[in-house]
Design an enzyme around this catalytic site. Structure first.
Site, PDB file in Angstrom:
ATOM      1  N   ARG A 157       0.811  -1.232   0.000  1.00  0.00           N
ATOM      2  CA  ARG A 157       0.000   0.000   0.000  1.00  0.00           C
ATOM      3  C   ARG A 157       0.840   1.276   0.000  1.00  0.00           C
ATOM      4  O   ARG A 157       0.341   2.334   0.366  1.00  0.00           O
ATOM      5  CB  ARG A 157      -0.919   0.011   1.223  1.00  0.00           C
ATOM      6  CG  ARG A 157      -2.047  -1.009   1.183  1.00  0.00           C
ATOM      7  CD  ARG A 157      -3.143  -0.678   2.159  1.00  0.00           C
ATOM      8  NE  ARG A 157      -4.130  -1.735   2.238  1.00  0.00           N
ATOM      9  CZ  ARG A 157      -5.151  -1.865   1.391  1.00  0.00           C
ATOM     10  NH1 ARG A 157      -5.322  -1.001   0.430  1.00  0.00           N
ATOM     11  NH2 ARG A 157      -6.005  -2.868   1.534  1.00  0.00           N
ATOM     12  N   ASP A 188      -7.410   4.635  -4.953  1.00  0.00           N
ATOM     13  CA  ASP A 188      -6.167   5.355  -4.642  1.00  0.00           C
ATOM     14  C   ASP A 188      -5.064   5.046  -5.661  1.00  0.00           C
ATOM     15  O   ASP A 188      -4.330   5.940  -6.075  1.00  0.00           O
ATOM     16  CB  ASP A 188      -5.685   4.993  -3.232  1.00  0.00           C
ATOM     17  CG  ASP A 188      -6.599   5.600  -2.161  1.00  0.00           C
ATOM     18  OD1 ASP A 188      -7.081   6.731  -2.366  1.00  0.00           O
ATOM     19  OD2 ASP A 188      -6.832   4.945  -1.131  1.00  0.00           O
ATOM     20  N   LYS A 214      -9.369  -2.727  -9.722  1.00  0.00           N
ATOM     21  CA  LYS A 214      -9.355  -3.893  -8.832  1.00  0.00           C
ATOM     22  C   LYS A 214      -9.895  -3.512  -7.470  1.00  0.00           C
ATOM     23  O   LYS A 214      -9.607  -2.423  -6.987  1.00  0.00           O
ATOM     24  CB  LYS A 214      -7.912  -4.375  -8.669  1.00  0.00           C
ATOM     25  CG  LYS A 214      -7.705  -5.348  -7.540  1.00  0.00           C
ATOM     26  CD  LYS A 214      -6.671  -4.925  -6.503  1.00  0.00           C
ATOM     27  CE  LYS A 214      -7.053  -3.800  -5.610  1.00  0.00           C
ATOM     28  NZ  LYS A 214      -6.246  -3.650  -4.387  1.00  0.00           N
ATOM     29  N   THR A 215     -10.700  -4.294  -6.857  1.00  0.00           N
ATOM     30  CA  THR A 215     -10.989  -4.278  -5.427  1.00  0.00           C
ATOM     31  C   THR A 215     -12.192  -5.174  -5.155  1.00  0.00           C
ATOM     32  O   THR A 215     -13.185  -5.126  -5.893  1.00  0.00           O
ATOM     33  CB  THR A 215     -11.261  -2.879  -4.815  1.00  0.00           C
ATOM     34  OG1 THR A 215     -11.599  -3.048  -3.452  1.00  0.00           O
ATOM     35  CG2 THR A 215     -12.363  -2.068  -5.494  1.00  0.00           C
ATOM     36  N   ILE A 216     -12.074  -5.967  -4.099  1.00  0.00           N
ATOM     37  CA  ILE A 216     -13.211  -6.813  -3.742  1.00  0.00           C
ATOM     38  C   ILE A 216     -14.363  -5.944  -3.232  1.00  0.00           C
ATOM     39  O   ILE A 216     -15.510  -6.352  -3.230  1.00  0.00           O
ATOM     40  CB  ILE A 216     -12.851  -7.859  -2.665  1.00  0.00           C
ATOM     41  CG1 ILE A 216     -12.349  -7.170  -1.384  1.00  0.00           C
ATOM     42  CG2 ILE A 216     -11.864  -8.867  -3.177  1.00  0.00           C
ATOM     43  CD1 ILE A 216     -12.438  -8.044  -0.158  1.00  0.00           C
ATOM     44  N   MET A 262     -16.068  -7.546   4.986  1.00  0.00           N
ATOM     45  CA  MET A 262     -15.177  -6.478   4.513  1.00  0.00           C
ATOM     46  C   MET A 262     -15.874  -5.542   3.537  1.00  0.00           C
ATOM     47  O   MET A 262     -16.977  -5.838   3.072  1.00  0.00           O
ATOM     48  CB  MET A 262     -13.981  -7.102   3.802  1.00  0.00           C
ATOM     49  CG  MET A 262     -12.709  -6.987   4.576  1.00  0.00           C
ATOM     50  SD  MET A 262     -11.318  -7.467   3.572  1.00  0.00           S
ATOM     51  CE  MET A 262     -10.063  -7.555   4.850  1.00  0.00           C
ATOM     52  N   GLU A 323     -18.250  -3.765   7.420  1.00  0.00           N
ATOM     53  CA  GLU A 323     -17.221  -3.239   8.320  1.00  0.00           C
ATOM     54  C   GLU A 323     -17.214  -1.718   8.365  1.00  0.00           C
ATOM     55  O   GLU A 323     -16.782  -1.116   9.340  1.00  0.00           O
ATOM     56  CB  GLU A 323     -15.835  -3.771   7.941  1.00  0.00           C
ATOM     57  CG  GLU A 323     -15.299  -3.285   6.602  1.00  0.00           C
ATOM     58  CD  GLU A 323     -13.853  -3.734   6.335  1.00  0.00           C
ATOM     59  OE1 GLU A 323     -13.280  -4.471   7.138  1.00  0.00           O
ATOM     60  OE2 GLU A 323     -13.322  -3.339   5.289  1.00  0.00           O
ATOM     61  N   TYR A 436     -10.456 -11.486   4.745  1.00  0.00           N
ATOM     62  CA  TYR A 436      -9.253 -12.070   4.142  1.00  0.00           C
ATOM     63  C   TYR A 436      -9.548 -13.442   3.527  1.00  0.00           C
ATOM     64  O   TYR A 436      -8.872 -13.862   2.601  1.00  0.00           O
ATOM     65  CB  TYR A 436      -8.140 -12.160   5.197  1.00  0.00           C
ATOM     66  CG  TYR A 436      -7.785 -10.778   5.723  1.00  0.00           C
ATOM     67  CD1 TYR A 436      -7.020  -9.902   4.964  1.00  0.00           C
ATOM     68  CD2 TYR A 436      -8.287 -10.318   6.943  1.00  0.00           C
ATOM     69  CE1 TYR A 436      -6.740  -8.616   5.415  1.00  0.00           C
ATOM     70  CE2 TYR A 436      -8.008  -9.034   7.396  1.00  0.00           C
ATOM     71  CZ  TYR A 436      -7.240  -8.193   6.628  1.00  0.00           C
ATOM     72  OH  TYR A 436      -6.981  -6.918   7.063  1.00  0.00           O
ATOM     73  N   GLY A 438     -11.736 -14.223   1.557  1.00  0.00           N
ATOM     74  CA  GLY A 438     -12.245 -14.167   0.184  1.00  0.00           C
ATOM     75  C   GLY A 438     -11.322 -13.473  -0.799  1.00  0.00           C
ATOM     76  O   GLY A 438     -11.539 -13.539  -2.008  1.00  0.00           O
TER      77      GLY A 438
END
Ligand code: FBP
Length: 562
Positions: A157, A188, A214-216, A262, A323, A436, A438
């Site tokens: 990150r 970001d 990208k991002t779950i 999450m 969350e 985490y 997934g």
């Protein structure tokens, strides 16, 4: 590829390596007869901040959307056969499908010219800054096709922030003779891609910077980005686990399960999992915000359902919550803002303190009285979790705040107050947090195809020398071969937000739309879910078998585009 050279691999993984992602028709065969179409010029997401964003991105603001058309004749540029060196980097949390973006990039580059090369910077943007990379040759790629995780090159990150960072990247890209850098990440990271692209353009350095969504969490989406890769697989994995818990609840009639999922701020994951499993209680951050619900109100609502079910003889149930709710509950939001302020203002002092307890004391001394009081009323662990360091982008680390335990404690207190000798309320809660579990799952067919196409499409953007664009694939509710390919200027997704105390251009996060079809669908069923056992256990992801099951898309996409 022999089993020996694959190392520790299951039979399923071996079979899965053979899966051939389906490309959109536009990308099939070769790139030489694909015509690029420049559509109209674009504006930032926030028109209010347009001038500011225009000023920051003088060279890449207002670029046109790019679409592609297959032609009969060859429309290649003269230099298309020139050898290209491309670098790729993962940034942020893992999401299923990442390796397929790399595989798509690799295959697209090799299709164009076998001499083209691909390297992967290691462990996120820090790899670019430190010039640490791995050559991604065929032998490497073959091991990672259709696998979960980001472990082929790792992720991180680290924020690209200062002018020095940009200069270091410029130097390292030049040193390795990189023509294009593909940055795989969320809001970001794609913002960073735009900043880097602007910097290089300004210096008249001809290098393409391309972003991949990208991002779950599913919050990187808009009119153009229908979803980010990873959301489909991750929500299928969570739905399987939540569905199993629902079945357990219905088998033993014993516990109340509080399950936090999450998603940082946005509740897309929770909504999708709820639509797939039908929990008794669902807590969505965006709804809390709209209704300005206090923590107490949320707890009252939960208790109401628990007691009603108890009257029906049901001392069990499932509560799903996202969350990110902490940031939407008005008093906690105010507290977080207050803490953020002190973390910035007192950074020098706080950085030297090791124990969270000691940090808490300083924060309590500096908070306005009302907020300090609120903080002392919270369970000790929650208060400490709220003051943990922010991530490099200034975000609260939501995954560390055990809000499900806070709710359990408050529900327990309320229920025990209501109980008397005659009327004893039985409430046995169990807390869970799934996130985490997934993020590194073996990608579903949808994510395997989608991520691969995003990578392949990035090659098309690179050969047309485009920079400051995000690779974009649309029409996702259709079969993969009918998907459409685009390049979307990153600046058109931007607004200005306060981060780490400063106003910064960032890609606007998309939260759950309370007027959207997925949310409305849930609302129309929520009451039924509360008092009956309408649970669904969708089962694990299927990779082989009938397409109706293997290629099923998310409920969110289905309802959004129905
Ligand atoms: P990205 O935004 O980088 O895709 O990560 C999303 C996420 O999985 C969130 O859902 C979660 O809050 C966060 O990452 C956890 O971050 P970390 O991996 O740093 O613990």
């Amino acid at each position: 590829m022999s089993q020996k050279s694959l190392g520790n691999t299951s039979e399923l993984q071996i079979e899965r390596l053979k899966f051939k992602p389906i490309l959109p028709n536009t990308l099939k065969n070769n790139f030489f007869n694909i015509k690029i179409i420049k559509e109209k010029i674009t504006h930032s997401a926030s028109l209010y901040h347009e001038d500011q964003i225009k000023n920051i991105f003088k060279n890449i603001y207002g670029l046109p959307i790019i679409s592609f058309k297959k032609c009969q004749n060859v429309v290649i540029k003269k230099n298309i056969n020139k050898k290209i060196n491309v670098a790729v980097v993962f940034s942020g949390g893992a999401a299923p499908g990442g390796h397929n973006v790399i595989a798509g990039l690799f295959d697209g580059l090799k299709k164009l010219n076998n001499k083209n090369t691909l390297i992967g910077y290691l462990y996120g943007p820090i790899g670019i800054l430190k010039n640490k990379y791995k050559k991604l040759q065929r032998s490497v790629i073959e091991k990672y096709r259709n696998t979960g995780g980001f472990d082929c090159i790792g992720s991180g990150r680290t924020k690209i922030e200062t002018y020095e960072d940009l200069y270091t990247i410029e130097k390292n890209l030049k040193m390795s003779k990189i023509d294009a850098l593909v940055m795989i990440g969320g809001d970001d990271t794609n913002t960073n891609a735009a900043i880097l692209s602007e910097y290089l353009k300004q210096k008249k350095i001809n290098k393409c910077i391309i972003g991949i969504p990208k991002t779950i969490d599913g919050d990187l989406k808009n009119k153009y980005i229908e979803t980010s890769f990873g959301f489909d697989t991750a929500t299928k994995i969570y739905s399987n686990i939540v569905g199993n818990i629902c079945r357990d609840v219905n088998s033993s009639h014993k516990y109340w399960h509080f399950i936090r999922l999450m998603g940082r701020s946005a509740s897309h994951i929770t909504l999708e999992v709820a639509l797939k499993t039908h929990p008794n209680i669902l807590i969505i951050g965006e709804e809390i915000f709209k209704k300005n619900m206090t923590l107490n109100k949320i707890v009252e609502n939960i208790v109401l359902i628990i007691l009603k079910r108890q009257n029906q003889g049901k001392n069990f149930g499932v509560v799903l919550l996202s969350e990110g709710i902490v940031e939407f509950i008005p008093e906690l939001k105010e507290l977080i803002f207050g803490i953020n302020d002190i973390l910035i203002k007192k950074a020098k002092i706080l950085d030297k303190i090791l124990l969270l307890q000691d940090k808490k004391r300083i924060i309590l001394d500096n908070l306005p009285k009302k907020l300090a009081f609120l903080m002392t009323t919270l369970p000790q662990e929650i208060a400490l979790q709220l003051i943990l360091d922010r991530d490099p982008h200034g975000n609260v680390i939501m995954s560390a705040i055990e809000v499900e335990k806070l709710l359990i404690q408050m529900v327990q207190e309320k229920i025990s107050k209501l109980a008397n000798k005659k009327n004893k309320h039985k409430f046995l809660p169990i807390a869970h947090f799934f996130g985490y579990e997934g993020r590194c799952g073996m990608p579903s067919n949808f994510d395997a195809n989608y991520a691969y196409a995003l990578g392949y499409n990035a090659v098309l953007l690179i050969i047309h020398n485009l920079t400051g664009y995000m690779s974009c694939i649309k029409n996702l509710t259709k079969p993969a071969n009918k998907w459409k390919c685009f390049g979307i200027p990153i600046t058109m997704m931007m607004n200005i937000e306060k981060r780490n105390g400063n106003k910064k251009p960032v890609i606007q996060k998309t939260l759950v739309d309370l007027n959207g079809r997925p949310f409305k669908k849930m609302i129309s069923e929520r009451n039924k879910w509360a008092f009956s056992e309408n649970y669904i256990s969708p089962g694990p992801i299927q990779y082989f078998g009938t397409a109706k099951i293997t290629d099923e898309i998310t409920k969110t996409l289905q309802y959004e585009q129905s």
